[in-house]
Structure formats: C-alpha cells, structure tokens
Write an enzyme that holds these catalytic residues in place. Structure first.
Site, PDB file in Angstrom:
ATOM      1  N   ASP A 129       0.952  -1.359  -0.366  1.00  0.00           N
ATOM      2  CA  ASP A 129      -0.131  -0.156  -0.050  1.00  0.00           C
ATOM      3  C   ASP A 129       0.980   1.509   0.337  1.00  0.00           C
ATOM      4  O   ASP A 129       0.057   2.416  -0.250  1.00  0.00           O
ATOM      5  CB  ASP A 129      -0.825   0.573   1.062  1.00  0.00           C
ATOM      6  CG  ASP A 129      -0.247  -0.010   2.549  1.00  0.00           C
ATOM      7  OD1 ASP A 129       1.210   0.281   2.394  1.00  0.00           O
ATOM      8  OD2 ASP A 129      -0.706   0.196   3.802  1.00  0.00           O
ATOM      9  N   HIS A 130       1.742   1.629   0.404  1.00  0.00           N
ATOM     10  CA  HIS A 130       3.035   2.111   0.950  1.00  0.00           C
ATOM     11  C   HIS A 130       3.558   2.889  -0.557  1.00  0.00           C
ATOM     12  O   HIS A 130       4.024   4.353  -0.556  1.00  0.00           O
ATOM     13  CB  HIS A 130       3.840   1.612   1.941  1.00  0.00           C
ATOM     14  CG  HIS A 130       3.387   2.552   3.427  1.00  0.00           C
ATOM     15  ND1 HIS A 130       2.325   1.854   3.860  1.00  0.00           N
ATOM     16  CD2 HIS A 130       3.770   3.070   4.103  1.00  0.00           C
ATOM     17  CE1 HIS A 130       2.060   2.148   4.921  1.00  0.00           C
ATOM     18  NE2 HIS A 130       2.748   3.022   5.320  1.00  0.00           N
ATOM     19  N   ASP A 194       4.041  -1.096  11.180  1.00  0.00           N
ATOM     20  CA  ASP A 194       3.255   0.582  10.724  1.00  0.00           C
ATOM     21  C   ASP A 194       2.592   0.463  12.424  1.00  0.00           C
ATOM     22  O   ASP A 194       2.817   0.027  12.951  1.00  0.00           O
ATOM     23  CB  ASP A 194       1.754  -0.001   9.711  1.00  0.00           C
ATOM     24  CG  ASP A 194       1.804   1.640   9.180  1.00  0.00           C
ATOM     25  OD1 ASP A 194       2.526   2.172   8.567  1.00  0.00           O
ATOM     26  OD2 ASP A 194       1.061   2.335   9.799  1.00  0.00           O
ATOM     27  N   ARG A 426      -0.867  12.621  10.002  1.00  0.00           N
ATOM     28  CA  ARG A 426       0.106  13.070  10.777  1.00  0.00           C
ATOM     29  C   ARG A 426       0.608  14.335   9.675  1.00  0.00           C
ATOM     30  O   ARG A 426      -0.176  14.855   8.116  1.00  0.00           O
ATOM     31  CB  ARG A 426       0.987  12.608  10.234  1.00  0.00           C
ATOM     32  CG  ARG A 426       1.453  11.187  11.045  1.00  0.00           C
ATOM     33  CD  ARG A 426       2.086  10.388  11.507  1.00  0.00           C
ATOM     34  NE  ARG A 426       2.957   8.780  12.889  1.00  0.00           N
ATOM     35  CZ  ARG A 426       2.614   8.366  12.485  1.00  0.00           C
ATOM     36  NH1 ARG A 426       3.229   7.963  11.778  1.00  0.00           N
ATOM     37  NH2 ARG A 426       2.852   7.544  13.611  1.00  0.00           N
ATOM     38  N   SER A 621       6.117   7.437  12.669  1.00  0.00           N
ATOM     39  CA  SER A 621       6.708   6.456  12.163  1.00  0.00           C
ATOM     40  C   SER A 621       7.104   4.936  12.955  1.00  0.00           C
ATOM     41  O   SER A 621       8.026   5.470  13.507  1.00  0.00           O
ATOM     42  CB  SER A 621       6.825   6.491  10.382  1.00  0.00           C
ATOM     43  OG  SER A 621       6.956   4.431  10.185  1.00  0.00           O
ATOM     44  N   ARG A 623       8.505   3.233  11.211  1.00  0.00           N
ATOM     45  CA  ARG A 623       9.848   2.778  10.469  1.00  0.00           C
ATOM     46  C   ARG A 623      11.079   2.030  10.810  1.00  0.00           C
ATOM     47  O   ARG A 623      11.814   3.730  11.999  1.00  0.00           O
ATOM     48  CB  ARG A 623      10.165   3.857   9.867  1.00  0.00           C
ATOM     49  CG  ARG A 623      11.100   5.442   9.342  1.00  0.00           C
ATOM     50  CD  ARG A 623      10.547   6.444   8.232  1.00  0.00           C
ATOM     51  NE  ARG A 623       9.270   6.326   8.235  1.00  0.00           N
ATOM     52  CZ  ARG A 623       9.117   7.543   8.002  1.00  0.00           C
ATOM     53  NH1 ARG A 623       9.620   8.542   7.791  1.00  0.00           N
ATOM     54  NH2 ARG A 623       7.524   8.020   7.815  1.00  0.00           N
TER      55      ARG A 623
END
Length: 734
Positions: A129-130, A194, A426, A621, A623
């Site tokens: 999706d990203h 995520d 965000r 995030s 990440r």
C-alpha cells in the site's frame, strides 16, 4: 471480505465471557474452535490460553483487571513467572499474528531470511500500500507503481510464498482497512510494522505498531517484549451527531494529551458515548492514538485515570500545522493561509461510512451547482471499499464535483499546495509535499469535503453559507451515511495471494546488482572497550520525528536497500549549531557537509559518533530504518531528553545505545562541538545509570548522568551487535 458474521460473533461471545470474569465453568472456552480468519485454514483463535493465563494472573495480582490487561496478560508467555508492574516490567508476550506493509516488510523479511527460519511461526501477512504514489488517479497510479516497483513486489511475493505468509497485492488497499475487514478479532493480540496498527482496536483487539526486528522475533517463535503499559481512560458521554465525527474525538484527545502524553500507556475508551460509535469510527480513534504516543488504544474501559469528553458538546476540530496535537475547535479556527488541496481517505478515514458521509456533502453541493474550488482527492481504504462505493454511486458523486479517486493505498499521506487539509493522521513538516513551509491541517473527512467547496480554511459548515449556481445562499445540512453498505459489500477484484502448497521450490527474488534491494550483513558486536572522544554528529533541536531521521517521499523506493536509504539519515533534523537542516561540521576536517556524508566519513575512519536529541525523539512512524541507518553509518548512541516508544525499541534492537539525560535540562549543556566519553559500559546493568563525560573545546570537562531502560536481554543485544546477531548465534548453538 468484511465479514462480521460467524467468526466475529463467536469471538465477541468469547470476549464477553473474559470481560465478565469467567463466570461460567463449563463448557471450556476452548471447546469451540473460532477461525482466526476466513483466509487461513487451520488457524484458530486461542481463547483457552487467555482464560488459563488469566486464572493464574488474577490469583497472583489479587485485583480487578481492565479489558486491555485481560487481553495483554492473557497472552503472557510465562504467566506464573512474569513480573507484572505497570510502567516498569518488560512483558514477554505471544501475539496471535503479525502484519507488515510493503515499505517496512522489505527490511523485516530481509532480517527474517538472515535468521535462518523456513516458515513463520504465527499467521503473518504483507500488504502493498505504501509504494503507490498518488499522482493522477487510481488506475494509472496503480499501473505506474506496479511497473516501477516490480522488483520489490516480486521480492515480496516470492518471499511471502517461500516462508508461508499471506500476500496482498498492489491495489488491495491500505493495510489497516484490510486487517479490519479480514483479520481483526476481539481479544486478540497483533503486532504490525506500521505505527497505525492500533486501528484494529476498533474490533476489541490489542494491536501495536513495532519495528521489523520485533516482527521477526514473533515470526521466529520468540516472545515479543513490551514494557508493561500504564492505562489511560477516556470516558465518552453523549452522542456523536451532526458535523462531529469519531475523528474529532481523537483530535480532541491529542490536544489534551499532546504527542507524548500517551507514551507507555494503553488508552481505553468507555462510557455511554461508545454506543454511538461504529466499528470503523472506533478504529479511526484507535488508529490516530499513535499520534499521542500511545502503545495502543481500544474499546471499552473500566474506570481509572479518566478524561471526560461529552460527545453532545464536542464540535469538529482541526489540528495543525506541523504537529497533530495542536487542536483547535472549528468555531475558533481562522487562518490567512489559502487552502490549495483537500484530501480524504488514508488508513485513518477510508471506510465505507467515511466515504458515504463525504459523498452526501458532495451530492448536496452538486445539487446547488457547485464544483470543488480546491484540488480534491479521495483514497478508498481497500479494493472492497472501492468496488462497493463505485457500485453504490459515491465515486460518481465525487467525480461529478471534480474529485479524483486515487488508488487503494496510502498515497498522499506519505508524501504528495502550500496549505492542505486532510483527513489523514500526520502533518509533520514536509510530510505531504516535501516543502517545509507547507501548512498541513488534519480534520474529519466531512470538514475536508465541505471546505473544498468554499476554497478557504475559514469556512465553517456548521454556521456559514455558500452561494449556489443560482445565486442563492445555502447552508449544508448535517452529513449522513451508512456504517455498512445496505446491500452488502462488493469484494471487487481478488488481490490476495495465499502461500503455495509447495514452498520448497520457490526462489526469493533478490538481484545482487539491485539499487532497491540488498541482503543484510551483520553489524559488528561491541568491542568491550570504553567509548572515548566521540564526536557529536548533530545536536538535533526541537521536534525530530522519524520523518526527520529517515524521510519518506522519494526515499521510499530504497526501503529494501540499507546502503542507499542511509543517504537520507537525519537530513531533516535541525542542527542546533546553525539552525539549518542537513548541514553539520566535520569535527576532524573542520568542513561543513551533509549529515549522512559526515557520518560515513567518521565510520570509514574508525570513529564512532553520537546524536543528541530533544524531547520525544523519534515520534511518528514505526520505520526501523530510522534506527538501522545511524547504526549502518557507524553511530554508537542516541542521547535525548526522551524517546518515543517504538523508536527507542528499534534502536536497542539494532545494537545502539538509546540513552536519556537523567536531568533533561542537561541537554542544554551539550555543545555540537563537544566530544564525549560514555563511561560505565563495562558494568552495564538494568537500572544503573551511565556517565557522559563531556569535553568542551575550551578544555574543560563535566560529567552528566545518563539514564536508560535496558533490561538484561536488551543489554545482550547491544553486546552482540544487534538482536538479530544474538538470535543467529543462539540458533547456531554458540
């Protein structure tokens, strides 16, 4: 595939028994098998483990438990021996499942491959999706993404097939909507790579965002470690109505708690107001709990530490710019900034209910002859939502007023002017368009949709009027929509790839010459020596999110290539020495240069370095690239006033020292030109502070106390060079 019938009905009944305190004795809760999902044959929800664990924990603690505690402690690996103290203990947990999105799955799978396992120990899915960039529209954007990301998608497709994971192809939808439709269930525990994984809390699940290394642990049958959360309660009274939406609840809470007020806590919602919230509405609230630093959020709650919000009195809010906790009621909101773009959708607000309410506003505007005055884009949450709103006419309603329906993906949320208003979650500096001057605001889809017809941020649809094509003023009626489609969902195209029966013959696609993917090499273990004369790479001033540390946008394509993605390390952080981004002084050569280039110089010359950070360093995030990059570039320690939860864990996992000033004011004593020693590592132990010896250019020195939250296991990660190194060593019997 949004199926809330037999599977979830049984799960709800089981959860009600847990919440009621296990009043019945027979039959056993595990006697009825409840499928974990309709897509994973042979995988069942282990409610019996929860009940058995809770019997042990209740006897040990001798006190009532909140719902989140019941679910969390019900997943303890060792309920007999586990120390349980909120805010202090590290719980070892056994999650039911793992979910990864494509941008973070690359590094997670590369790490899993390094662990030497042949299959995932728990049901795991990967969602594309990203990497779909929003440009012109859904069909063309999806085709472009499939073409330019083919190498990455092939890697994800073959790796998931090889190791027994479910794979959701590009165009399937946003990970969190797919999870809600297919995998979330009451009483479950899930981790996802995520930060908005808590979205599943809308169906009574504890779902937490983590870094890829945590996901690898669970996939490798190692307990997941989490500091025992505190509990914050939010009491909802009244009813949602009119222009007020569930999104406004979390915007209000963010204004109260700020971006760090939920750190280390689970937010539980309770009260009669909960009855007016839909499943997807509750998911929206839980999703954006990530913006207050919460471990996760869920419904409902038992009385404790309560924030009261009267839903009947709550009005729509707009949050921003530059931070999601700057909350302003709509009636008080005014700005001289002209709005150029309105965006609805994202993982926070992309359900059928969100789309149908916004479509009702669009239809009313069209009936008065209006079109959108600002660029207006719409992001459906999944292929199922897209197909259903196409069938039911909402897409036509958006397109009739000039809206652009984007692909079923994250799109603009992660990097798409100067002023925008979105229903996303965000609004960090430069997040949507890489322009640090852009003012980005966050509101509900209803408010965003109304404002695109006014073309102004000062428009208040609750009180203001617009002029129709007939020259007559009109005022929008209250938005309306259906929680679920009256005629059921249209599943759309089948975009799910189940693991094949024969996984042995599958070859994982990684080209050694690729600039998108790179197999990982182990980090070096700690050399056992006291680190001395370490230069300060950068003293970061003010907010330093994961976007500042590891930017998205054009850098997303390198998420599977550590060497290439490291070229964006800390390029967004503001240097306290000069007030500029990506400009630091090399303390060896005296030259000014970019942050990653200076870091690489130190590394290549055998010099370890540190970063000094401010409050809530690493918010945003999940990440783990924000931890992998400094480690790859030779960093030893990140020293801050305070950390965001996920980033602190990610740093530890990669063998870095995540340290905090025992006195936060000591941050001000550090000068970017200083060099430092870190004393006490030879006796590194839980609860024992280290010492930072600061050596100023003047020749003077001072000692500063450094606190940390490392436990014994995490200290072992540091000494081994990373958690993955330690895992591999144990697997080899070393």
């Amino acid at each position: 595939m949004f199926n809330l019938s037999n599977r979830t009905a049984k799960a709800v009944q089981s959860l009600q028994r847990l919440a009621a305190g296990m009043a019945t004795v027979a039959p056993r809760i595990g006697d009825t098998k409840v499928p974990m999902s309709l897509l994973e044959k042979g995988a069942y929800i282990n409610y019996q483990r929860i009940e058995d664990n809770l019997a042990i924990v209740r006897e040990r603690l001798g006190r009532p438990l909140t719902l989140s505690e019941k679910i969390l402690y019900g997943h303890l690996d060792d309920p007999h021996g586990q120390d349980i103290e909120r805010g202090t203990s590290y719980l070892k947990l056994r999650p039911d499942r793992v979910a990864c999105q494509d941008a973070t799955a690359q590094m997670a799978l590369l790490q899993f491959m390094s662990a030497g396992m042949d299959t995932a120990a728990v049901p795991t899915t990967v969602h594309c999706d990203h990497l779909i960039e929003a440009q012109v529209g859904g069909v063309k954007d999806l085709a472009r993404a499939i073409e330019i990301n083919k190498e990455v998608y092939d890697f994800l497709a073959t790796a998931t097939a090889k190791y027994g994971l479910g794979f959701w192809k590009p165009g399937s939808g946003i990970i969190h909507q797919i999870i809600l439709e297919n995998y979330a269930f009451p009483g479950g525990l899930m981790i996802g790579t995520d930060s908005h994984t808590p979205n599943a809390g809308g169906l009574g699940m504890i779902a937490c965002g983590v870094g890829g290394a945590d996901a690898v642990d669970v996939m490798a049958d190692i307990p997941w470690e989490l500091k025992c959360p505190k509990v914050i309660g939010v009491n909802l009274t009244g009813r949602i109505s009119g222009w007020t939406t569930p999104k406004d609840v979390i915007l209000k809470v963010a204004g109260i708690l700020t971006v760090k007020g939920g750190t280390g806590a689970i937010v539980e919602y309770k009260g009669p107001g909960v009855e007016s919230l839909s499943c997807t509405g509750m998911a929206t609230i839980c999703n954006m709990g990530a913006e207050i630093g919460a471990t996760t959020s869920m419904f409902p709650f038992n009385n404790r530490m309560v924030i009261d919000i009267n839903l009947s009195e709550l009005e729509p809010h707009i949050n921003g710019p530059f931070t999601p906790d700057l909350a302003t009621p709509l009636s008080q909101f005014a700005s001289e900034v002209k709005k150029n773009v309105g965006l609805i959708g994202s993982c926070t607000n992309s359900s059928y209910e969100d789309m149908s309410r916004s479509a009702s506003i669009a239809k009313e505007a069209a009936a008065h002859g209006l079109e959108a005055k600002s660029k207006f884009t719409i992001t459906p949450g999944s292929e199922q939502v897209r197909a259903t709103i196409e069938r039911d006419g909402q897409i036509a309603a958006f397109e009739d007023i000039g809206g652009i329906v984007l692909a079923n993906a994250c799109g603009p949320c992660i990097g798409t002017a100067n002023s925008i208003i979105t229903s996303y979650n965000r609004n960090f500096t430069g997040r949507n368009d890489a322009n640090p001057a852009t003012h980005a605001f966050v509101a509900s889809p209803d408010i965003v949709t109304a404002m695109v017809f006014a073309g102004s941020l000062t428009f208040n649809p609750m009180t203001d009027t617009l002029t129709g094509s007939d020259g007559k003023p009109f005022k929008f009626t209250d938005p309306s929509g259906n929680e679920l489609p009256p005629t059921g969902y249209d599943p759309g195209q089948n975009t799910f790839q189940a693991p094949p029966a024969d996984r042995v013959s599958v070859n994982v696609a990684v080209n050694p010459q690729s600039d998108r993917l790179q197999l990982l090499s182990p980090f070096k273990p700690w050399d056992g020596k006291t680190p001395t004369d370490l230069p300060i790479l950068i003293k970061a001033q003010g907010k330093c999110t994961t976007d500042h540390i590891s930017a998205g946008g054009p850098w997303l394509k390198y998420r599977g290539h550590l060497q290439n993605i490291s070229q964006n390390c800390l390029i967004g952080a503001i240097n306290a020495e000069n007030g500029e981004a990506n400009k630091v002084k090399n303390q060896i050569t005296g030259e000014w240069g970019g942050v990653p280039q200076t870091a690489a110089y130190y590394r290549d010359h055998g010099i370890k370095w540190v970063v000094i950070g401010d409050h809530n360093y690493g918010e945003g995030s999940s990440r783990e690239h924000a931890a992998l990059e400094p480690r790859f570039l030779g960093g030893l320690a990140i020293i801050t006033r305070s950390f965001a939860r996920i980033h602190e864990t990610n740093l530890k996992k990669q063998g870095m020292l995540a340290l905090t000033f025992a006195n936060p004011e000591d941050y001000d004593k550090i000068k970017p030109s200083d060099k430092v020693d870190i004393l006490g590592l030879e006796s590194f132990a839980p609860g024992k502070n280290l010492t930072l010896r600061v050596k100023h250019e003047s020749g003077s020195t001072e000692d500063i106390s450094l606190a940390h939250s490392f436990n014994e296991g995490q200290i072992a990660w540091f000494k081994a060079g990373s958690a993955l190194n330690l895992m591999a060593a144990k697997a080899k019997g070393q």
